[in-house]
Design an enzyme around this catalytic site. Structure first.
Site, PDB file in Angstrom:
ATOM      1  N   LYS A  96       5.270   1.708  29.141  1.00  0.00           N
ATOM      2  CA  LYS A  96       4.650   0.463  27.801  1.00  0.00           C
ATOM      3  C   LYS A  96       4.970   1.188  26.890  1.00  0.00           C
ATOM      4  O   LYS A  96       4.451   2.899  26.402  1.00  0.00           O
ATOM      5  CB  LYS A  96       3.405   1.244  28.516  1.00  0.00           C
ATOM      6  CG  LYS A  96       1.763   0.352  27.848  1.00  0.00           C
ATOM      7  CD  LYS A  96       2.585  -1.388  28.413  1.00  0.00           C
ATOM      8  CE  LYS A  96       1.437  -2.521  27.735  1.00  0.00           C
ATOM      9  NZ  LYS A  96       1.676  -3.126  28.021  1.00  0.00           N
ATOM     10  N   GLU A 132      10.926 -10.904  33.769  1.00  0.00           N
ATOM     11  CA  GLU A 132       9.873 -10.742  33.540  1.00  0.00           C
ATOM     12  C   GLU A 132      10.313 -12.508  32.340  1.00  0.00           C
ATOM     13  O   GLU A 132      11.193 -12.892  31.375  1.00  0.00           O
ATOM     14  CB  GLU A 132       9.773  -9.920  32.358  1.00  0.00           C
ATOM     15  CG  GLU A 132       8.563  -8.853  32.301  1.00  0.00           C
ATOM     16  CD  GLU A 132       8.292  -7.536  31.674  1.00  0.00           C
ATOM     17  OE1 GLU A 132       7.253  -7.106  32.147  1.00  0.00           O
ATOM     18  OE2 GLU A 132       9.792  -7.459  30.971  1.00  0.00           O
TER      19      GLU A 132
END
Length: 182
Positions: A96, A132
């Site tokens: 992240k 994704e």
């Protein structure tokens, strides 16, 4: 990234503290809103060169937000992108990291200018498998009651993804599958 890991107990206590401090801003149940938490760990100090910082600041931002998608959770259309990659093989896609979002900005803008709601990215190595969505993990439900989501070293192992896999199996009776999605 060579950043220190925030101890789990410190992380959990910080989340609880920021929610308590912002309790009055939690949107009412049923409105589609939520109190969004964004943890942040940033290197600071007097280093200007390219090397790990010696000091870090850990904080959590909190803010009330509405639905993530403009129209809420409704069917939507996506542009399948094979000209740009969201993450590089063996890169930081599974972390992240703020910089990971940068590669999705231009393709996302291009998709929206063509009236698509977002982008589906294919795997960067072969461009043959779904990897994704620009703003979220991808999953599909098959006619055989399978909950299918890609498995890749370039995808963030998010709590959302693993919560959905758990719910699919334990609450909805679906067969969870993490793997290639051609």
């Amino acid at each position: 990234l060579l950043m220190p890991q925030v101890p789990t107990e410190m992380f959990v206590e910080a989340c609880k503290a920021v929610v308590r401090a912002n309790e009055e801003y939690v949107p009412p149940y049923g409105t589609g809103g939520t109190l969004y938490l964004r943890p942040l760990l940033i290197g600071v100090g007097d280093i200007i060169g390219v090397k790990p910082a010696e000091e870090y600041i850990f904080t959590i931002f909190a803010m009330p937000v509405g639905n993530y998608f403009k129209g809420g959770l409704v069917p939507t259309n996506f542009l399948i992108q094979d000209e740009y990659d969201r993450a590089a093989p063996n890169g930081t896609g599974a972390a992240k990291v703020g910089g990971n979002y940068a590669a999705s900005l231009l393709p996302g803008k291009m998709a929206k200018s063509r009236n698509f709601s977002d982008v589906i990215y294919l795997d960067p190595a072969t461009h043959t498998k779904i990897e994704e969505v620009g703003s979220a993990n991808f999953f599909g439900i098959t006619a055989n009651n399978e909950f299918v989501t890609p498995l890749s070293q370039s995808i963030l192992p998010s709590i959302t993804k693993y919560s959905l896999l758990y719910l699919a199996e334990h609450r909805l009776g679906l067969t969870p599958i993490e793997g290639d999605v051609p």
